[in-house]
Design a protein around this motif. Structure first.
Motif, PDB file in Angstrom:
ATOM      1  N   SER A  25       0.877  -1.170   0.000  1.00  0.00           N
ATOM      2  CA  SER A  25       0.000   0.000   0.000  1.00  0.00           C
ATOM      3  C   SER A  25       0.912   1.216   0.000  1.00  0.00           C
ATOM      4  CB  SER A  25      -0.887   0.016   1.237  1.00  0.00           C
ATOM      5  OG  SER A  25      -1.790  -1.054   1.184  1.00  0.00           O
ATOM      6  N   THR A  67       1.042   5.778  -0.609  1.00  0.00           N
ATOM      7  CA  THR A  67       0.357   7.059  -0.779  1.00  0.00           C
ATOM      8  C   THR A  67       1.330   8.022  -1.430  1.00  0.00           C
ATOM      9  OG1 THR A  67      -1.004   6.666   1.175  1.00  0.00           O
ATOM     10  CG2 THR A  67      -0.858   8.931   0.396  1.00  0.00           C
ATOM     11  N   ASP A 108      -6.793   3.584  -5.121  1.00  0.00           N
ATOM     12  CA  ASP A 108      -7.918   2.983  -4.407  1.00  0.00           C
ATOM     13  C   ASP A 108      -9.259   3.498  -4.929  1.00  0.00           C
ATOM     14  OD1 ASP A 108      -6.119   1.580  -2.857  1.00  0.00           O
ATOM     15  OD2 ASP A 108      -6.250   2.942  -1.140  1.00  0.00           O
ATOM     16  N   SER A 109      -9.256   4.708  -5.483  1.00  0.00           N
ATOM     17  CA  SER A 109     -10.478   5.283  -6.064  1.00  0.00           C
ATOM     18  C   SER A 109     -10.077   6.206  -7.209  1.00  0.00           C
ATOM     19  CB  SER A 109     -11.267   6.056  -5.000  1.00  0.00           C
ATOM     20  OG  SER A 109     -10.472   7.102  -4.464  1.00  0.00           O
ATOM     21  N   SER A 131      -3.955   7.382  -2.253  1.00  0.00           N
ATOM     22  CA  SER A 131      -3.575   6.031  -1.811  1.00  0.00           C
ATOM     23  C   SER A 131      -3.802   5.021  -2.927  1.00  0.00           C
ATOM     24  CB  SER A 131      -4.406   5.628  -0.591  1.00  0.00           C
ATOM     25  OG  SER A 131      -4.137   6.501   0.481  1.00  0.00           O
ATOM     26  N   GLY A 132      -2.962   3.989  -2.938  1.00  0.00           N
ATOM     27  CA  GLY A 132      -3.105   2.946  -3.940  1.00  0.00           C
ATOM     28  C   GLY A 132      -2.304   1.716  -3.573  1.00  0.00           C
ATOM     29  N   THR A 133      -2.243   0.784  -4.525  1.00  0.00           N
ATOM     30  CA  THR A 133      -1.543  -0.483  -4.327  1.00  0.00           C
ATOM     31  C   THR A 133      -0.553  -0.687  -5.465  1.00  0.00           C
ATOM     32  OG1 THR A 133      -3.510  -1.408  -3.271  1.00  0.00           O
ATOM     33  CG2 THR A 133      -1.847  -2.975  -4.036  1.00  0.00           C
TER      34      THR A 133
END
Length: 196
Positions: free
Chosen positions: A60, A62, A88-89, A72-74
């Protein structure tokens, strides 16, 4: 042949949505110890960047870039120093190209808090002072003596000895902003931010 088709299918699966190539924005990896990355392309669903400290697949993460709040993401893939991040969005990534925020302020690159010392020369005035934060395009420093907007000069970041030329762009409450003549490279910024 089947393997090539699978690789092409995987690439197509990874890259959905409109993407802007060659964006080349310095980004901030938000963590206990902030890191630096260089964003190469971005879309509403993710970005690809080159990292100083390369993350791992599944991490994870940011990231903050000019014009966007921290996102934020992966981490979905890693290749050398580059990695692909899925947000994430969905994000309004078009804002990175705006010259003005919705509140009429100017978007600026992410700032990295630092607690460093710099030798400053502005015209004939020389002093050593505290550097409070830095970005690719400038720094905030403690003012010592007569510092005026528009003065040109240079700072020397200690202990690296990195010399950066620029101009005083604002003075307020005993502090001043120093806008660099040329943006710092990812590696130079990372070296300065990494000083503890």
């Amino acid at each position: 042949m089947e393997q090539v088709e699978q690789q092409q299918g995987a690439s197509a699966e990874r890259r959905t949505g409109k993407r802007h190539s060659a964006v080349l924005l310095l980004g901030k990896v938000c963590a206990d110890v902030p890191g630096v990355c260089l964003v190469h392309n971005i879309s509403a669903s993710g970005l690809m960047a080159r990292f100083v400290d390369v993350p791992n697949v599944g991490d994870s993460i940011t990231i903050e870039v000019r014009g966007l709040s921290p996102v934020s993401g992966t981490v979905r893939w890693v290749n050398g120093r580059k990695a692909g991040i899925q947000f994430d969005s969905p994000q309004p990534y078009e804002q990175i190209f705006s010259h003005e925020n919705e509140d009429d302020t100017v978007p600026r690159p992410p700032r990295f808090p630092v607690a460093l010392t710099a030798d400053v020369r502005l015209g004939t005035h020389k002093f050593t002072t505290a550097m409070l934060d830095i970005s690719a395009g400038g720094a905030k420093l403690q003012a010592e003596g007569p510092v005026q907007t528009g003065l040109a000069g240079h700072i020397v970041v200690k202990p690296l000895g990195t010399v950066i030329s620029g101009t005083v762009c604002w003075v307020q409450d005993g502090r001043f902003g120093f806008r660099f003549v040329s943006p710092l490279s990812m590696d130079t910024l990372a070296a300065i931010v990494g000083l503890r």
